[in-house]
Design an enzyme around this catalytic site. Structure first.
Site, mmCIF file in Angstrom:
data_model
loop_
_atom_site.group_PDB
_atom_site.id
_atom_site.type_symbol
_atom_site.label_atom_id
_atom_site.label_comp_id
_atom_site.label_asym_id
_atom_site.label_seq_id
_atom_site.Cartn_x
_atom_site.Cartn_y
_atom_site.Cartn_z
ATOM 1 N N SER A 88 35.444 -9.487 57.873
ATOM 2 C CA SER A 88 34.823 -10.816 57.982
ATOM 3 C C SER A 88 33.322 -10.693 58.198
ATOM 4 O O SER A 88 32.835 -9.716 58.764
ATOM 5 C CB SER A 88 35.409 -11.592 59.156
HETATM 6 N N1 SAH Z 1 39.642 -9.394 61.353
HETATM 7 C C1 SAH Z 1 39.468 -8.707 60.104
HETATM 8 C C2 SAH Z 1 39.517 -9.695 58.966
HETATM 9 C C3 SAH Z 1 40.178 -9.117 57.787
HETATM 10 S S1 SAH Z 1 40.505 -10.249 56.462
HETATM 11 C C4 SAH Z 1 38.185 -7.917 60.086
HETATM 12 O O1 SAH Z 1 37.259 -8.246 60.840
HETATM 13 O O2 SAH Z 1 38.087 -6.955 59.336
HETATM 14 C C5 SAH Z 1 42.105 -10.870 56.885
HETATM 15 C C6 SAH Z 1 43.213 -9.878 57.109
HETATM 16 O O3 SAH Z 1 44.411 -10.625 57.309
HETATM 17 C C7 SAH Z 1 43.502 -8.935 55.952
HETATM 18 O O4 SAH Z 1 43.466 -7.611 56.421
HETATM 19 C C8 SAH Z 1 44.904 -9.330 55.487
HETATM 20 O O5 SAH Z 1 45.670 -8.245 54.995
HETATM 21 C C9 SAH Z 1 45.490 -9.916 56.753
HETATM 22 N N2 SAH Z 1 46.611 -10.848 56.551
HETATM 23 C C10 SAH Z 1 46.779 -11.784 55.593
HETATM 24 N N3 SAH Z 1 47.942 -12.442 55.774
HETATM 25 C C11 SAH Z 1 48.526 -11.912 56.892
HETATM 26 C C12 SAH Z 1 49.742 -12.160 57.596
HETATM 27 N N4 SAH Z 1 50.623 -13.080 57.186
HETATM 28 N N5 SAH Z 1 49.998 -11.420 58.689
HETATM 29 C C13 SAH Z 1 49.143 -10.464 59.128
HETATM 30 N N6 SAH Z 1 47.980 -10.185 58.497
HETATM 31 C C14 SAH Z 1 47.662 -10.896 57.403
#
Ligand code: SAH
Length: 213
Positions: free
Chosen positions: A64
């Protein structure tokens, strides 16, 4: 992998930028100053670490944008010892911020490749959540509930009821809601059955997907 003076200088600049963009919490800004974001991005893309942008981390996912991480963390008003559920561990950068702030973090990632990578990374860097779980965030972690705070870092089409029910009474959740563009949504559980909702502007997240792959 190192954290050099150059990296520290770039972080300081980024924090000044976040502060200009409206991030006020000195605790959150301090966490961003201290945590080497470049160590959460693959080495060849390290130069992107201190630009205020989201960035691909593989498996179609992103780390993010720093502003978004700061904004969500501020809205949740994370306190020491808060029990926090994070949905979407991704790169682990947001997780590290929560751990740095003294929260007891339970985090879920549904992509197995990212889960394995982030498990190693957080251990190596010494930001240790209570639990990193490979699973479906829509289900939360019932056996560890209730949580003081829930932080969702992927865009959901609607607010998952299962997650609302894992909040303590008085607990708060922050979740981006919407299909293409998401409204940052803050929810407070007022009582067993009463939830207050407020929205805070438009954001653009990768989708919160159903089931594991
Ligand atoms: N907090 C992270 C944001 C990553 S983007 C950072 O700072 O890097 C969002 C993440 O949510 C991705 O890694 C994706 O694989 C995950 N995601 C999407 N749907 C999900 C679900 N149902 N359960 C768990 N993780 C999920």
């Amino acid at each position: 992998m190192k954290d050099t003076f150059k990296h520290k200088g770039l972080r300081k600049k980024m924090v000044e930028e976040l502060s200009r963009k409206g991030i006020k919490s000195s605790r959150v800004l301090n966490a961003i100053i201290k945590i080497p974001r470049h160590l959460f991005i693959d080495k060849e893309f390290e130069s992107h670490a201190y630009i205020d942008k989201a960035f691909p981390i593989g498996s179609n996912q992103t780390i993010s944008q720093p502003y978004t991480v700061a904004f969500q963390t501020c809205l949740l008003n994370i306190k020491k010892d808060d029990k926090v559920l994070e949905i979407g561990t991704g790169s682990g950068y947001q997780t590290a911020i929560l751990v740095f702030l003294g929260a007891k973090v339970f985090t879920i990632e549904r992509q197995h490749h990212l889960y394995r990578k982030v498990l190693k990374k957080l251990t190596k860097l010494g930001y240790n959540p209570e639990l990193i779980k490979y699973g479906d965030g829509y289900l939360g972690i019932k056996e560890k509930s209730p949580f003081d705070k829930i932080l969702v870092t992927a865009g959901a089409i609607e607010i998952p009821k299962s997650l609302l029910l894992q909040l303590k009474v008085g607990g708060e959740m922050i979740i981006p809601v919407g299909k293409v563009i998401q409204k940052m949504t803050h929810i407070t559980r007022k009582s067993e059955n009463k939830f207050d909702k407020k929205t805070f502007g438009d954001f653009n997240f990768v989708p919160m997907l159903k089931d594991k792959n």
